[in-house]
Structure formats: structure tokens, C-alpha cells
Design a protein around this motif. Structure first.
Motif, mmCIF file in Angstrom:
data_model
loop_
_atom_site.group_PDB
_atom_site.id
_atom_site.type_symbol
_atom_site.label_atom_id
_atom_site.label_comp_id
_atom_site.label_asym_id
_atom_site.label_seq_id
_atom_site.Cartn_x
_atom_site.Cartn_y
_atom_site.Cartn_z
ATOM 1 N N LEU A 194 71.001 35.685 16.770
ATOM 2 C CA LEU A 194 71.349 37.105 16.756
ATOM 3 C C LEU A 194 72.630 37.387 15.973
ATOM 4 C CD1 LEU A 194 70.498 38.054 20.448
ATOM 5 C CD2 LEU A 194 69.046 38.144 18.409
ATOM 6 N N ASP A 195 73.182 36.389 15.323
ATOM 7 C CA ASP A 195 74.364 36.554 14.503
ATOM 8 C C ASP A 195 74.062 37.461 13.304
ATOM 9 O OD1 ASP A 195 77.183 35.306 13.859
ATOM 10 O OD2 ASP A 195 76.048 35.261 11.980
ATOM 11 N N TYR A 196 75.079 38.139 12.807
ATOM 12 C CA TYR A 196 74.880 39.079 11.700
ATOM 13 C C TYR A 196 74.313 38.417 10.455
ATOM 14 C CZ TYR A 196 79.101 37.394 9.320
ATOM 15 O OH TYR A 196 80.020 36.632 8.655
ATOM 16 N N ARG A 197 74.464 37.111 10.341
ATOM 17 C CA ARG A 197 73.952 36.403 9.162
ATOM 18 C C ARG A 197 72.431 36.240 9.206
ATOM 19 N NH1 ARG A 197 78.305 33.842 11.199
ATOM 20 N NH2 ARG A 197 80.209 33.722 9.929
ATOM 21 N N ARG A 198 71.834 36.422 10.364
ATOM 22 C CA ARG A 198 70.393 36.229 10.505
ATOM 23 C C ARG A 198 69.649 37.339 9.757
ATOM 24 N NH1 ARG A 198 67.274 33.206 14.241
ATOM 25 N NH2 ARG A 198 65.084 33.566 13.758
ATOM 26 N N ILE A 199 68.783 36.951 8.863
ATOM 27 C CA ILE A 199 68.010 37.926 8.089
ATOM 28 C C ILE A 199 66.986 38.604 8.990
ATOM 29 C CG2 ILE A 199 66.462 38.238 6.124
ATOM 30 C CD1 ILE A 199 69.347 37.511 5.409
ATOM 31 N N ARG A 200 66.880 39.909 8.863
ATOM 32 C CA ARG A 200 65.902 40.676 9.631
ATOM 33 C C ARG A 200 64.803 41.208 8.721
ATOM 34 N NH1 ARG A 200 70.578 39.819 12.814
ATOM 35 N NH2 ARG A 200 70.032 40.192 14.994
ATOM 36 N N GLN A 201 63.649 41.426 9.326
ATOM 37 C CA GLN A 201 62.503 42.011 8.648
ATOM 38 C C GLN A 201 62.098 43.298 9.362
ATOM 39 O OE1 GLN A 201 61.353 40.784 5.834
ATOM 40 N NE2 GLN A 201 62.724 39.001 5.920
ATOM 41 N N PRO A 202 61.469 44.244 8.654
ATOM 42 C CA PRO A 202 60.988 45.457 9.316
ATOM 43 C C PRO A 202 60.016 45.128 10.446
ATOM 44 C CG PRO A 202 60.961 45.724 6.940
ATOM 45 C CD PRO A 202 61.254 44.282 7.195
ATOM 46 N N VAL A 203 60.018 45.970 11.449
ATOM 47 C CA VAL A 203 59.216 45.763 12.658
ATOM 48 C C VAL A 203 58.494 47.060 12.986
ATOM 49 C CG1 VAL A 203 59.291 45.150 15.100
ATOM 50 C CG2 VAL A 203 60.928 44.119 13.529
ATOM 51 N N SER A 204 57.269 46.948 13.461
ATOM 52 C CA SER A 204 56.521 48.130 13.886
ATOM 53 C C SER A 204 56.889 48.454 15.330
ATOM 54 C CB SER A 204 55.009 47.876 13.784
ATOM 55 O OG SER A 204 54.286 49.013 14.223
ATOM 56 N N LEU A 205 57.604 49.580 15.514
ATOM 57 C CA LEU A 205 58.077 49.987 16.833
ATOM 58 C C LEU A 205 57.626 51.418 17.126
ATOM 59 C CD1 LEU A 205 61.766 48.692 16.638
ATOM 60 C CD2 LEU A 205 59.807 47.543 17.690
ATOM 61 N N ALA A 206 57.628 51.757 18.398
ATOM 62 C CA ALA A 206 57.260 53.110 18.794
ATOM 63 C C ALA A 206 58.068 53.520 20.019
ATOM 64 C CB ALA A 206 55.765 53.203 19.101
ATOM 65 N N VAL A 207 58.262 54.820 20.159
ATOM 66 C CA VAL A 207 58.911 55.406 21.328
ATOM 67 C C VAL A 207 57.968 56.461 21.890
ATOM 68 C CG1 VAL A 207 60.894 56.688 22.194
ATOM 69 C CG2 VAL A 207 61.201 55.035 20.344
#
Length: 336
Positions: A194-207
């Protein structure tokens, strides 16, 4: 907390820099020129050494999406690691300001510098605008010393980035921290995942808010659309239609498929405590994880940061239960 020596002013767009058009207010580039003009007009105004960068093209924050969150994260990290900045001021539109503040709070865990987001209800060029008060107020707060992490400054108040929400569409004091009870357990240490260096990818989310008459078929259609995580806004302390067996089964089916289901309260002063009512227990037994006192913005941003890091559903649920930056546990000296 320490004073700043090198500030990055990062401009993403929003009302603060908008200009008029035949279609109404639109984002405009080149806000640094207006900032220089204002500083020249206010000779008594002190600014720390600063650099400027803007996202291209600048956007109306109503168009904000996950890719923009990632672009802002990248620009902030570059400001710190490449440009040597020890603080970042992010100028942002107000419509999704609280969403971005919350998301960046989780995307920048461990960065170690203060990041303050601000914007304006009226463009900087409009007489009587709150733009310069907010911008220079944020700078002054940074100069006095702001703790590392993500914050939101608006209407003379410095707010926690993962606790703030927008309450008004016209008032200059549009943002506040909701007085939600928080009982979450603070994470003992930040994992590398969860460190800021960890690359993230888009995720399908809903509310989705629960409402009287919500049909199981509607919920099943949403959950069957490929969403990886759902923030379900429950009644009160986390209740819902416990007598609708089909709706509860739709939740169970989704959880068995690996969808993360997070429940928060619809109430501005609410928090989730599933054990209070049988109707809450039914949702919990169907696979809904309690989000304690998290706001919608914090719940969505945290789900994005966890699932976007490639964590499994079980790993995501584990860290959803842990407070990472004050989103679901009261902090010493913080407002409730």
C-alpha cells in the motif's frame, strides 16, 4: 511538522481558474500567470520558493475519474522525488474535491510530505471570489506547519483529506468534516503493498444507496456488470431490507464471485454497527463488510487504492478493517 522550503503548485483545473465562454464557465490553462499577477499586486504577500505545474488539459472536476487521480498522484510524487519539493498545493475543482482528497490520501501513503488541496466557488478573476483567500490561506497553513499526509483547505479551515465532504453548492464554507463516530483499529504498520510507490490500475467500482423499493434485480444487474467493489450506503447504523431473501442472495452471490462489498451509513452523523439490529446482522451475514464511520468519498477512494494495487478480495477486506490514515479511527487532536 516543519515549515516548507520548496512548494509545488499543481493546477488541475476547476472553478478557481475558469473563464467565461458562450457555453458558460470552462477550464483555462496558464493559471501561473494569474498567480504571478496577484503576487505582484500584493507586494506584502510572502510566498515560499515555489514551482508550478499543471495537468494538461485542465479539467472541470465534474469530469474527474480514476485516471485523473493516478495522474495527480504521479505529478505529486514527481514533485517530491524529482523536483525536491517538500510540500504540494493542488488546485482542484470543488465538485469532486473531497473525492480526490480521499483517494490521494490512500494513494500517497508513506510519501512523508504535506499535500493540501484547495479550490474556489468563484473564479479567481471574479470580484469577491474566494479563490485567493483559499489559495493563500492554504499556503499560510503550510508555512505554519502541516503534518505529512493529504489535507483539504477551504473557507479558512484545514480539514482531514479522508474525512471531508462537500455540503454546499454556493456557500464559501462549502466543506466540512462530518461528525461521524469512528472506532476502527489503526494499522500497526504500512505494508509495502500500500506504499505510494505501488503502481495502481483502474478498477470497476460502484456506489449504491439503499432506498425503499430497491429491487433485487436492480442490485443483481449492478453487481453482474463486472464491478470489483461496491460501496452500499445503508440506513442508520447499517440496516437494510433483511426480509428480502432475493436481495440478500444477490449480495452472497457477488461475494462468492470475489466482489468486495463495503457498507457505510447514509447518515451524515452515522456509522455502521451491524450488531445493533437484526436487519444489520442480515447484511453482514450476506457478505457486507462494515465501513464504520467512513464517508462515501473515503470508502470509494480506499477501495480504489486497495483493489487497484492488485490485492485479492480477502486482502482488501483485511485492510478495509484497518485504519490507514484516519479514515475510520479517531486521531489525537483531530475533529470527529
Amino acid at each position: 511538522m516543519s515549515t516548507i522550503n520548496h512548494l509545488m503548485v499543481l493546477y488541475s483545473g476547476g472553478t478557481i481558474g475558469m473563464q467565461g465562454s458562450d457555453r458558460g464557465l470552462v477550464p483555462a490553462a496558464g493559471f501561473d500567470a494569474r498567480l504571478h499577477e496577484r503576487l505582484a499586486a500584493e507586494s506584502q504577500r510572502c510566498m515560499p520558493p515555489w514551482r508550478y505545474r499543471e495537468l494538461s488539459p485542465p479539467i472541470d472536476s465534474a469530469n474527474m475519474n480514476q485516471q485523473h487521480w493516478l495522474a495527480m498522484r504521479d505529478a505529486i510524487v514527481a514533485a517530491v522525488e524529482e523536483d525536491g519539493c517538500d510540500a504540494v498545493l493542488l488546485l482542484h475543482g470543488t465538485d469532486t474535491l473531497a473525492y480526490s482528497a480521499a483517494a490521494l490520501g490512500f494513494l500517497l501513503l508513506g510519501l512523508g510530505v504535506p499535500v493540501v488541496l484547495t479550490g474556489a466557488m468563484l473564479p479567481a478573476d471574479v470580484p469577491g471570489s474566494d479563490a485567493w483567500d483559499n489559495l493563500f490561506g492554504a499556503v499560510d497553513a503550510l508555512a505554519r506547519g502541516v503534518a505529512p499526509g493529504v489535507h483539504l483547505y477551504f473557507g479558512g479551515r484545514l480539514l482531514h483529506g479522508a474525512r471531508a465532504t462537500k455540503l454546499g453548492s454556493t456557500t464559501f464554507g462549502a466543506f466540512a468534516e462530518l461528525p461521524r463516530q469512528r472506532h476502527g483499529e489503526r494499522a500497526a504498520a504500512l505494508p509495502a503493498a500500500l506504499d505510494y510507490r505501488r503502481i495502481r490500475q483502474p478498477v470497476s467500482l460502484a456506489v449504491l444507496p439503499l432506498f425503499p423499493g430497491l429491487q433485487a434485480a436492480q442490485l443483481r444487474a449492478l453487481l453482474g456488470s463486472g464491478v470489483q467493489g461496491l460501496v452500499l450506503e445503508c440506513y442508520g447504523s447499517g440496516t437494510g431490507p433483511s426480509d428480502d431473501a432475493e436481495l440478500l442472495e444477490a449480495l452472497r452471490e457477488a461475494r462468492r464471485r470475489g466482489t468486495v462489498l463495503l457498507g457505510i451509513s447514509q447518515c451524515p452523523h452515522g456509522h455502521v454497527a451491524f450488531g445493533t439490529y437484526a436487519a444489520g446482522n442480515a447484511l453482514s451475514e450476506a457478505g457486507l463488510l462494515g465501513g464504520d464511520g467512513m464517508t462515501r468519498e473515503a470508502a470509494l477512494g480506499k477501495l480504489f487504492a486497495l483493489l487497484g494495487a492488485g490485492l485479492s478480495a480477502d486482502e482488501t477486506e483485511h485492510w478495509l478493517r484497518q485504519d490507514l490514515c484516519g479514515e475510520c479511527a479517531d486521531l489525537p487532536g483531530a475533529s470527529a
